[in-house]
Design a protein around this motif. Structure first.
Motif, PDB file in Angstrom:
ATOM      1  N   LEU A   1       0.817  -1.211   0.000  1.00 57.98           N
ATOM      2  CA  LEU A   1       0.000   0.000   0.000  1.00 57.98           C
ATOM      3  C   LEU A   1       0.853   1.265   0.000  1.00 57.98           C
ATOM      4  CD1 LEU A   1      -2.847  -0.886   2.543  1.00 57.98           C
ATOM      5  CD2 LEU A   1      -3.041  -0.687   0.065  1.00 57.98           C
ATOM      6  N   LEU A   2       1.991   1.218   0.673  1.00 50.01           N
ATOM      7  CA  LEU A   2       2.829   2.406   0.786  1.00 50.01           C
ATOM      8  C   LEU A   2       3.749   2.598  -0.414  1.00 50.01           C
ATOM      9  CD1 LEU A   2       3.837   2.168   4.567  1.00 50.01           C
ATOM     10  CD2 LEU A   2       2.030   3.563   3.539  1.00 50.01           C
ATOM     11  N   GLU A   3       4.163   1.501  -1.067  1.00 47.88           N
ATOM     12  CA  GLU A   3       5.183   1.582  -2.108  1.00 47.88           C
ATOM     13  C   GLU A   3       4.631   1.402  -3.513  1.00 47.88           C
ATOM     14  OE1 GLU A   3       8.067  -1.327  -1.101  1.00 47.88           O
ATOM     15  OE2 GLU A   3       8.625  -0.397   0.817  1.00 47.88           O
ATOM     16  N   ASP A   4       3.524   0.711  -3.671  1.00 47.19           N
ATOM     17  CA  ASP A   4       3.024   0.369  -5.007  1.00 47.19           C
ATOM     18  C   ASP A   4       1.594   0.876  -5.176  1.00 47.19           C
ATOM     19  OD1 ASP A   4       3.027  -0.611  -7.521  1.00 47.19           O
ATOM     20  OD2 ASP A   4       3.008  -2.739  -6.985  1.00 47.19           O
ATOM     21  N   ARG A   5       1.419   2.182  -5.017  1.00 51.80           N
ATOM     22  CA  ARG A   5       0.076   2.742  -5.084  1.00 51.80           C
ATOM     23  C   ARG A   5      -0.486   2.729  -6.493  1.00 51.80           C
ATOM     24  NH1 ARG A   5      -0.459   7.982  -1.064  1.00 51.80           N
ATOM     25  NH2 ARG A   5       0.269   6.978   0.848  1.00 51.80           N
ATOM     26  N   ARG A   6       0.367   2.883  -7.490  1.00 52.66           N
ATOM     27  CA  ARG A   6      -0.142   2.914  -8.858  1.00 52.66           C
ATOM     28  C   ARG A   6      -0.788   1.585  -9.237  1.00 52.66           C
ATOM     29  NH1 ARG A   6       4.177   6.313 -12.627  1.00 52.66           N
ATOM     30  NH2 ARG A   6       3.983   8.294 -11.495  1.00 52.66           N
ATOM     31  N   ARG A   7      -0.165   0.498  -8.845  1.00 55.74           N
ATOM     32  CA  ARG A   7      -0.752  -0.807  -9.149  1.00 55.74           C
ATOM     33  C   ARG A   7      -2.057  -0.996  -8.381  1.00 55.74           C
ATOM     34  NH1 ARG A   7      -1.174  -5.703  -7.155  1.00 55.74           N
ATOM     35  NH2 ARG A   7      -0.035  -5.160  -5.267  1.00 55.74           N
ATOM     36  N   ILE A   8      -2.092  -0.543  -7.131  1.00 54.00           N
ATOM     37  CA  ILE A   8      -3.321  -0.632  -6.338  1.00 54.00           C
ATOM     38  C   ILE A   8      -4.418   0.220  -6.967  1.00 54.00           C
ATOM     39  CG2 ILE A   8      -4.338  -0.222  -4.086  1.00 54.00           C
ATOM     40  CD1 ILE A   8      -2.481  -2.573  -4.115  1.00 54.00           C
ATOM     41  N   ASP A   9      -4.057   1.420  -7.468  1.00 56.20           N
ATOM     42  CA  ASP A   9      -5.052   2.277  -8.124  1.00 56.20           C
ATOM     43  C   ASP A   9      -5.644   1.592  -9.349  1.00 56.20           C
ATOM     44  OD1 ASP A   9      -4.529   4.166  -6.216  1.00 56.20           O
ATOM     45  OD2 ASP A   9      -3.222   5.388  -7.482  1.00 56.20           O
TER      46      ASP A   9
ATOM     47  N   GLN B   1     -13.406   6.155 -14.568  1.00 55.73           N
ATOM     48  CA  GLN B   1     -12.250   6.682 -15.285  1.00 55.73           C
ATOM     49  C   GLN B   1     -10.942   6.382 -14.562  1.00 55.73           C
ATOM     50  OE1 GLN B   1     -12.393   8.152 -18.273  1.00 55.73           O
ATOM     51  NE2 GLN B   1     -14.622   8.076 -18.388  1.00 55.73           N
ATOM     52  N   ALA B   2     -10.905   6.604 -13.268  1.00 57.49           N
ATOM     53  CA  ALA B   2      -9.667   6.397 -12.502  1.00 57.49           C
ATOM     54  C   ALA B   2     -10.005   6.345 -11.024  1.00 57.49           C
ATOM     55  CB  ALA B   2      -8.658   7.515 -12.771  1.00 57.49           C
ATOM     56  N   VAL B   3      -9.088   5.744 -10.274  1.00 59.28           N
ATOM     57  CA  VAL B   3      -9.167   5.698  -8.807  1.00 59.28           C
ATOM     58  C   VAL B   3      -7.785   6.057  -8.274  1.00 59.28           C
ATOM     59  CG1 VAL B   3      -9.647   4.302  -6.767  1.00 59.28           C
ATOM     60  CG2 VAL B   3     -10.944   3.906  -8.869  1.00 59.28           C
ATOM     61  N   GLU B   4      -7.741   6.994  -7.356  1.00 54.26           N
ATOM     62  CA  GLU B   4      -6.462   7.437  -6.786  1.00 54.26           C
ATOM     63  C   GLU B   4      -6.539   7.387  -5.261  1.00 54.26           C
ATOM     64  OE1 GLU B   4      -5.354  11.251  -8.215  1.00 54.26           O
ATOM     65  OE2 GLU B   4      -5.286  10.634 -10.329  1.00 54.26           O
ATOM     66  N   ILE B   5      -5.539   6.744  -4.674  1.00 53.15           N
ATOM     67  CA  ILE B   5      -5.415   6.718  -3.214  1.00 53.15           C
ATOM     68  C   ILE B   5      -4.701   7.992  -2.776  1.00 53.15           C
ATOM     69  CG2 ILE B   5      -4.404   5.516  -1.239  1.00 53.15           C
ATOM     70  CD1 ILE B   5      -4.753   2.915  -2.716  1.00 53.15           C
ATOM     71  N   ARG B   6      -5.375   8.811  -1.989  1.00 56.88           N
ATOM     72  CA  ARG B   6      -4.793  10.084  -1.568  1.00 56.88           C
ATOM     73  C   ARG B   6      -3.860   9.939  -0.379  1.00 56.88           C
ATOM     74  NH1 ARG B   6      -9.693  14.175  -0.795  1.00 56.88           N
ATOM     75  NH2 ARG B   6     -10.373  12.459   0.541  1.00 56.88           N
ATOM     76  N   ASP B   7      -4.237   9.119   0.590  1.00 53.60           N
ATOM     77  CA  ASP B   7      -3.446   9.051   1.818  1.00 53.60           C
ATOM     78  C   ASP B   7      -3.689   7.719   2.504  1.00 53.60           C
ATOM     79  OD1 ASP B   7      -1.768   9.754   3.878  1.00 53.60           O
ATOM     80  OD2 ASP B   7      -3.285  10.880   4.986  1.00 53.60           O
TER      81      ASP B   7
END
Length: 314
Positions: free
Chosen positions: A172-180, A199-205
Motif C-alpha cells: 500500500l505504501l510503495e506500489d500505489r499505482r498498481r493498487i489504483d 475513469q480512474a481511482v487514486e489513493i490520496r493518503d
C-alpha cells in the motif's frame, strides 16, 4: 466495529431530483404569445384572444423543454419509457409525457474513506481515495438502479476495503499505482453493467497508527545508522590498504621514510614556541637523511645564480 463513513451529499440526492436549466426560450415565446393576444384583444375588443393566448402560452411552456449539452432527459409517456431527449430543445406532449430524470454525463468524483481497515499482515490503516466516474448509458443507469450515484459510492467503499484487506502494508505504501489500477478495474467490472464507467481511482493518503509510525521511524533510524557504520568500515578498509602499499614503498626506500619523518617534524614545528621531544635513536636516524639533503643542495645550486668571482687580498 468500525463505522461506515457518511456518503457525500451529492450521492444522497437521487438523480431524478435534478432539475432542468431555466428555459428562457419557451418563456420568451410564451410571453410573445400573451402580448400578441393582448394586442389582438385591444384591436378587436374580443376577450377570447386573451384567453386563447394564455392557453397557448401555457402549452408552449409545458411542451418546449431544454437541457444542457452534458445532460440527458428520460421521458415517460403514460408510465412507459419513451426514450432519452437532449441536448438542446425538445418537445413533449403536455399532460401525457413527463420528465422522470435528468442525468449529468460529466466526469464526477466520489471521495471514499475507510477507517481501521486491517491489511493482510493485520495492520490497521485509514485509507482515503477518490473515484472518478461518469455515466455512459443514461437509460440503463436510470432504469436499472434506484440511485446510481449512491450505488457507485457503496461499491467503491466495499471494493477499497477488499483490496486493502488483501494487500500488505508495504504494498500500500510503495506500489500505489498498481493498487489504483486494480481498484479501477474491480469497480468498473461491477458498475459497467449499470451504464457507469470508472475513469480512474487514486489513493490520496494512507494513515497509520501513532505506535506503528514510531516503530517504523526507529527502524529507519537503525537502518541509517547501520549504513553509516558500513560506510565508515569500508573507508577504513580502503585507508588500511593504501597504508599497506605505502609501507611497502617506504620499506624499499629507507631514505624516503626518513625524509617523510623530517617533513612531519617540520609541519609540526610551524607554530613558534612548540617543543618536540623525540628519541635519540630517531634523531640519529635522521642525521644521514639531513646530510644527504644538504649534500644534494651543495652539488645542485639553484639555477641562474651567478658564480662567485674575485681575488682574496692578503
Amino acid at each position: 466495529m468500525p463505522d461506515f463513513p457518511v456518503l457525500p451529499s451529492m450521492s444522497l440526492v437521487p438523480s431524478m431530483k435534478r432539475q432542468l436549466p431555466l428555459n428562457t426560450i419557451s418563456a420568451s415565446i410564451a410571453g410573445a404569445v400573451i402580448l400578441l393576444s393582448a394586442g389582438l384583444t385591444v384591436l378587436t375588443r374580443q376577450p377570447g384572444w386573451v384567453i386563447g393566448g394564455v392557453v397557448m402560452a401555457l402549452l408552449v411552456h409545458m411542451s418546449l423543454k431544454m437541457c444542457n449539452s452534458w445532460q440527458r432527459v428520460l421521458v415517460l409517456r403514460a408510465g412507459k419509457v419513451q426514450g432519452l431527449r437532449g441536448p438542446g430543445l425538445f418537445l413533449i406532449v403536455p399532460f401525457l409525457d413527463q420528465i422522470d430524470a435528468v442525468v449529468d454525463q460529466r466526469i464526477r468524483t466520489v471521495p471514499v474513506h475507510t477507517r481501521q481497515t486491517l491489511t493482510r499482515d493485520t495492520t490497521p490503516v485509514d485509507v482515503d481515495a477518490v473515484v472518478f466516474w461518469m455515466v455512459h448509458d443514461p437509460l440503463r443507469a436510470i432504469t436499472e438502479l434506484d440511485n446510481y450515484e449512491g450505488s457507485v459510492s457503496m461499491v467503491a467503499l466495499t471494493t477499497l476495503r477488499e483490496v486493502v484487506g488483501s494487500s500488505d502494508l508495504a504494498t500500500l505504501l510503495e506500489d500505489r499505482r498498481r493498487i489504483d489500477g486494480e481498484l479501477r478495474d474491480l469497480i468498473e467490472s461491477k458498475t459497467r453493467e449499470w451504464g457507469v464507467t470508472v475513469q480512474a481511482v487514486e489513493i490520496r493518503d494512507v494513515q497509520l497508527p501513532d505506535s506503528l509510525q514510531d516503530a517504523m521511524s526507529r527502524q529507519a533510524q537503525a537502518e541509517r545508522e547501520r549504513a553509516a557504520r558500513v560506510t565508515l568500515a569500508s573507508a577504513e578498509r580502503e585507508v588500511a590498504h593504501e597504508l599497506a602499499q605505502a609501507a611497502k614503498t617506504y620499506e624499499a626506500s629507507p631514505i624516503a621514510l626518513q625524509i617523510l619523518q623530517i617533513n612531519r617534524i617540520f609541519e609540526m614545528n610551524k607554530n613558534r614556541g612548540t617543543t618536540i621531544l623525540m628519541p635519540t635513536t630517531m634523531a640519529d636516524a635522521m642525521t644521514s637523511a639531513t646530510a644527504f639533503a644538504a649534500a644534494m643542495q651543495t652539488v645542485q645550486p639553484e639555477a641562474g645564480a651567478p658564480a662567485a668571482t674575485g681575488e682574496v687580498s692578503g
